[in-house]
Design a protein around this motif. Structure first.
Motif, PDB file in Angstrom:
ATOM      1  N   SER A 161     -31.007 -48.067  74.580  1.00 44.31           N
ATOM      2  CA  SER A 161     -31.073 -46.993  73.589  1.00 44.31           C
ATOM      3  C   SER A 161     -31.402 -45.660  74.249  1.00 44.31           C
ATOM      4  N   GLY A 162     -32.377 -45.654  75.129  1.00 41.28           N
ATOM      5  CA  GLY A 162     -32.723 -44.431  75.852  1.00 41.28           C
ATOM      6  C   GLY A 162     -31.571 -43.938  76.705  1.00 41.28           C
ATOM      7  N   PHE A 163     -30.891 -44.868  77.359  1.00 46.87           N
ATOM      8  CA  PHE A 163     -29.744 -44.518  78.184  1.00 46.87           C
ATOM      9  C   PHE A 163     -28.621 -43.925  77.328  1.00 46.87           C
ATOM     10  N   ALA A 164     -28.354 -44.545  76.186  1.00 45.80           N
ATOM     11  CA  ALA A 164     -27.243 -44.116  75.328  1.00 45.80           C
ATOM     12  C   ALA A 164     -27.501 -42.773  74.650  1.00 45.80           C
ATOM     13  N   THR A 165     -28.756 -42.468  74.384  1.00 49.53           N
ATOM     14  CA  THR A 165     -29.034 -41.261  73.599  1.00 49.53           C
ATOM     15  C   THR A 165     -29.707 -40.140  74.381  1.00 49.53           C
ATOM     16  N   ASN A 215     -24.333 -46.467  67.514  1.00 48.26           N
ATOM     17  CA  ASN A 215     -23.874 -46.274  68.880  1.00 48.26           C
ATOM     18  C   ASN A 215     -23.320 -47.593  69.417  1.00 48.26           C
ATOM     19  N   PRO A 216     -22.070 -47.602  69.888  1.00 49.07           N
ATOM     20  CA  PRO A 216     -21.458 -48.854  70.354  1.00 49.07           C
ATOM     21  C   PRO A 216     -22.213 -49.513  71.512  1.00 49.07           C
ATOM     22  N   LEU A 217     -22.811 -48.723  72.377  1.00 50.20           N
ATOM     23  CA  LEU A 217     -23.550 -49.282  73.507  1.00 50.20           C
ATOM     24  C   LEU A 217     -24.813 -50.002  73.030  1.00 50.20           C
TER      25      LEU A 217
END
Length: 85
Positions: free
Chosen positions: A45-49, A72-74
């Protein structure tokens, strides 16, 4: 990684992978959490956002907001991986 990637693609993939690993292993807010599914989903989540994109477009923030609101798909993929385990 695929076999026929360019040197730039390889460098970018390695950079993204290291960023994800850093968020999983070294995140200060996760130091007291065990190495488990919660930590993994939180790191994704941190990586994606919150990660800096390879290329920032004029409407990057708007696109990020829409992806977050719509799912978010990731993050969804990470959750599915955890559920399947």
């Amino acid at each position: 990684m695929e076999e026929n990637v360019t040197p730039i693609q390889s460098k970018n993939n390695i950079r993204l992978r290291k960023d994800m690993e850093r968020r999983y292993y070294d995140a200060t807010d996760m130091q007291k959490v065990g190495k488990n599914a919660y930590r993994f989903v939180n790191a994704v989540s941190g990586f994606a956002t919150h990660s800096e994109p390879l290329r920032r477009t004029a409407n990057y923030n708007e696109n990020l907001f829409v992806r977050t609101v719509d799912g978010n798909p990731l993050i969804d993929k990470a959750y599915q991986l955890v559920k399947a385990a």
